[in-house]
Design a protein around this motif. Structure first.
Motif, mmCIF file in Angstrom:
data_model
loop_
_atom_site.group_PDB
_atom_site.id
_atom_site.type_symbol
_atom_site.label_atom_id
_atom_site.label_comp_id
_atom_site.label_asym_id
_atom_site.label_seq_id
_atom_site.Cartn_x
_atom_site.Cartn_y
_atom_site.Cartn_z
ATOM 1 N N ILE A 95 0.822 -1.319 -0.067
ATOM 2 C CA ILE A 95 -0.044 -0.016 -0.023
ATOM 3 C C ILE A 95 0.809 0.939 0.068
ATOM 4 C CG2 ILE A 95 -1.680 -1.196 1.497
ATOM 5 C CD1 ILE A 95 -0.839 0.383 3.762
ATOM 6 N N LYS A 96 0.258 2.376 -0.147
ATOM 7 C CA LYS A 96 0.897 3.521 0.414
ATOM 8 C C LYS A 96 1.627 3.603 1.737
ATOM 9 C CE LYS A 96 -1.160 6.696 -3.100
ATOM 10 N NZ LYS A 96 -1.997 7.987 -3.172
ATOM 11 N N GLY A 97 2.699 4.012 1.921
ATOM 12 C CA GLY A 97 3.281 4.065 3.163
ATOM 13 C C GLY A 97 2.586 4.960 4.224
ATOM 14 N N GLU A 98 1.338 4.728 4.977
ATOM 15 C CA GLU A 98 0.733 5.702 5.648
ATOM 16 C C GLU A 98 0.431 5.034 7.246
ATOM 17 O OE1 GLU A 98 -1.687 7.669 1.902
ATOM 18 O OE2 GLU A 98 -2.635 5.839 2.824
ATOM 19 N N LYS A 99 -0.126 6.114 7.918
ATOM 20 C CA LYS A 99 -0.589 5.591 9.194
ATOM 21 C C LYS A 99 -1.888 6.236 9.050
ATOM 22 C CE LYS A 99 0.888 9.728 11.276
ATOM 23 N NZ LYS A 99 1.660 10.388 10.373
ATOM 24 N N LEU A 100 -2.693 5.771 10.211
ATOM 25 C CA LEU A 100 -4.171 6.209 10.488
ATOM 26 C C LEU A 100 -5.100 5.738 9.434
ATOM 27 C CD1 LEU A 100 -3.598 9.865 12.039
ATOM 28 C CD2 LEU A 100 -3.825 7.886 13.232
ATOM 29 N N ILE A 101 -4.826 4.863 8.871
ATOM 30 C CA ILE A 101 -5.784 4.091 7.815
ATOM 31 C C ILE A 101 -7.109 3.582 8.399
ATOM 32 C CG2 ILE A 101 -5.827 2.700 6.134
ATOM 33 C CD1 ILE A 101 -2.835 2.815 5.765
ATOM 34 N N ASN A 102 -8.098 3.887 8.022
ATOM 35 C CA ASN A 102 -9.377 3.407 8.824
ATOM 36 C C ASN A 102 -9.710 1.897 7.942
ATOM 37 O OD1 ASN A 102 -10.542 6.272 8.735
ATOM 38 N ND2 ASN A 102 -10.741 5.119 10.491
ATOM 39 N N THR A 103 -9.715 0.895 8.636
ATOM 40 C CA THR A 103 -9.445 -0.629 7.906
ATOM 41 C C THR A 103 -10.774 -1.337 8.436
ATOM 42 O OG1 THR A 103 -7.140 -0.260 7.945
ATOM 43 C CG2 THR A 103 -7.954 -2.232 7.201
ATOM 44 N N THR A 104 -11.388 -2.018 7.416
ATOM 45 C CA THR A 104 -12.437 -3.045 7.883
ATOM 46 C C THR A 104 -12.625 -4.170 6.796
ATOM 47 O OG1 THR A 104 -14.590 -3.077 8.816
ATOM 48 C CG2 THR A 104 -14.356 -1.817 6.623
ATOM 49 N N ILE A 105 -13.317 -5.262 6.945
ATOM 50 C CA ILE A 105 -13.424 -6.227 6.005
ATOM 51 C C ILE A 105 -14.988 -6.340 5.884
ATOM 52 C CG2 ILE A 105 -13.475 -8.809 5.758
ATOM 53 C CD1 ILE A 105 -10.926 -8.622 7.413
ATOM 54 N N SER A 106 -15.361 -6.026 4.503
ATOM 55 C CA SER A 106 -16.674 -6.126 4.179
ATOM 56 C C SER A 106 -16.826 -7.042 2.947
ATOM 57 C CB SER A 106 -17.427 -4.649 4.101
ATOM 58 O OG SER A 106 -18.705 -4.776 3.614
ATOM 59 N N SER A 107 -18.280 -7.632 2.885
ATOM 60 C CA SER A 107 -18.394 -8.331 1.427
ATOM 61 C C SER A 107 -17.170 -9.415 1.197
ATOM 62 C CB SER A 107 -18.746 -7.538 0.502
ATOM 63 O OG SER A 107 -19.929 -6.692 0.926
ATOM 64 N N GLY A 108 -16.359 -9.820 2.261
ATOM 65 C CA GLY A 108 -15.535 -10.690 1.654
ATOM 66 C C GLY A 108 -13.982 -10.015 1.407
ATOM 67 N N SER A 109 -13.714 -8.770 1.557
ATOM 68 C CA SER A 109 -12.753 -7.927 0.980
ATOM 69 C C SER A 109 -12.329 -7.041 2.094
ATOM 70 C CB SER A 109 -12.933 -7.218 -0.220
ATOM 71 O OG SER A 109 -12.942 -7.806 -1.448
ATOM 72 N N MET A 110 -11.181 -6.703 2.327
ATOM 73 C CA MET A 110 -10.671 -5.644 3.090
ATOM 74 C C MET A 110 -10.620 -4.164 2.269
ATOM 75 S SD MET A 110 -6.617 -4.978 4.816
ATOM 76 C CE MET A 110 -6.914 -6.893 5.225
ATOM 77 N N PHE A 111 -11.201 -2.968 3.016
ATOM 78 C CA PHE A 111 -11.126 -1.852 2.523
ATOM 79 C C PHE A 111 -10.399 -0.923 3.525
ATOM 80 C CE2 PHE A 111 -14.723 -4.025 0.604
ATOM 81 C CZ PHE A 111 -15.004 -3.539 -0.589
ATOM 82 N N LEU A 112 -9.781 0.133 2.809
ATOM 83 C CA LEU A 112 -8.816 1.055 3.080
ATOM 84 C C LEU A 112 -9.295 2.509 2.863
ATOM 85 C CD1 LEU A 112 -5.323 -0.556 2.252
ATOM 86 C CD2 LEU A 112 -6.842 -1.281 4.082
#
Length: 328
Positions: A95-112
């Motif tokens: 990914i882009k080198g970042e912090k404070l990324i909101n992350t969750t799993i939904s519908s079988g995928s991970m979303f950032l």
């Protein structure tokens, strides 16, 4: 006319039920425990990091991005198996080198969502506007930009429910906090703006049984209220107060219980009973850490720890606790 009357009647019943729940839930029983919950230590993360994104399945915990003491930003996604007590990197994803990324799993995928390279307390820093989908279950995992965030924002919070991702609150600039609530349909990749929060604030929340609960936080001052958003009727109500403000926290849930870690203490809010319990822990003072539940274990990892002489140390430590020990 009968159809219209029937629709109005059903709507009125829904509103009344929300109001009744507010009245019942406001009588929160706060049980302050003297006991200390003692976490065990798992295999440390491959590197010390804080302010990372994190999410989980029932079997695996994921850590996304983050930064180290030298303010270097990580571009990797790590996976942790509590069953085997092992860490691996999700490759070939970078990914882009970042912090404070909101992350969750939904519908079988991970979303950032969101993410920044700016200073920790600099809300004016550039926020990533791309919504990224990580197909981590593919034989060869893939990363794809799938949408643009309508309000990319510093320290927004995130929760997921039945294929919808909810983003709420955060800080827009040096003087302005947000009270917006958006939902993102993880299948259709569509956004919808929902009812605004009662306050402009950074806050911490999760969803249980179709209701989003948010706890404390801050704007110009610390906040001690508990608010609930009913997804079905698109309405916020206040359901109680904390004994003291919570201004920096991580949050997760298990069944009807919401688990909050803040300032080396663990709070358990039972949404069925409206009770709030507080426990001391042996974790120590952590900020910027992650917390999940996988394999029936509560897992706390990473973050910045204040040691015995007041020095801030970036942590790679993993703490685990049998989830049933806090639900007895």
């Amino acid at each position: 006319m009968k159809l219209l009357s029937s629709s109005i009647y059903r709507y009125c019943l829904l509103v009344i039920s929300v109001i009744m729940q507010s009245c019942v839930s406001a009588n929160i029983s706060k049980e302050f425990e003297n006991a200390t919950l003692r976490f065990s230590r798992g295999t440390p993360m491959p590197s010390s990091r804080a302010y990372m994104g994190y999410c989980n399945t029932s079997k695996t915990t994921f850590v996304v991005g983050g930064m180290n003491k030298a303010e270097e930003h990580y571009n990797t996604i790590l996976s942790y198996s509590p069953k085997n007590d092992t860490w691996n990197e999700v490759t070939p994803i970078n990914i882009k080198g970042e912090k404070l990324i909101n992350t969750t799993i939904s519908s079988g995928s991970m979303f950032l969502f969101n993410g920044t390279k700016g200073k920790e307390d600099d809300p004016m820093a550039s926020i990533d506007v791309n919504v990224r989908e990580v197909a981590f279950n593919n034989r060869v995992p893939e990363l794809t930009n799938v949408s643009l965030n309508p309000q990319a924002i510093h320290k927004s919070s995130i929760a997921e429910w039945k294929g919808k991702v909810f983003l709420f609150g955060g800080r827009i600039d040096d003087e302005t906090y947000s009270n917006t609530l958006f939902s993102f349909d993880s299948k259709k990749k569509e956004w919808k703006q929902l009812a605004s929060m009662p306050k402009q604030m950074i806050t911490y929340g999760t969803i249980v049984h179709g209701k989003l609960y948010v706890f404390g936080g801050r704007n110009e001052a610390p906040i001690d209220e508990i608010y609930m958003y009913n997804i079905k009727v698109d309405r916020w109500v206040k359901v109680g107060k904390l004994a003291e403000p919570i201004v920096d926290a991580t949050i997760t849930n298990y069944g009807s219980n919401i688990i909050i870690f803040s300032n080396e203490q663990l709070f358990i809010y039972n949404t069925d009973k409206g009770t709030l319990k507080r426990y001391h822990t042996n974790v120590g003072k952590l900020v910027g850490n992650g917390m999940t539940v996988s394999e029936e274990k509560l897992i706390i990892f990473g973050g910045v720890k204040t040691n015995s002489v007041g020095k801030e140390v970036y942590s790679s430590t993993v703490y685990t606790l049998d989830i049933q020990k806090i639900l007895q």
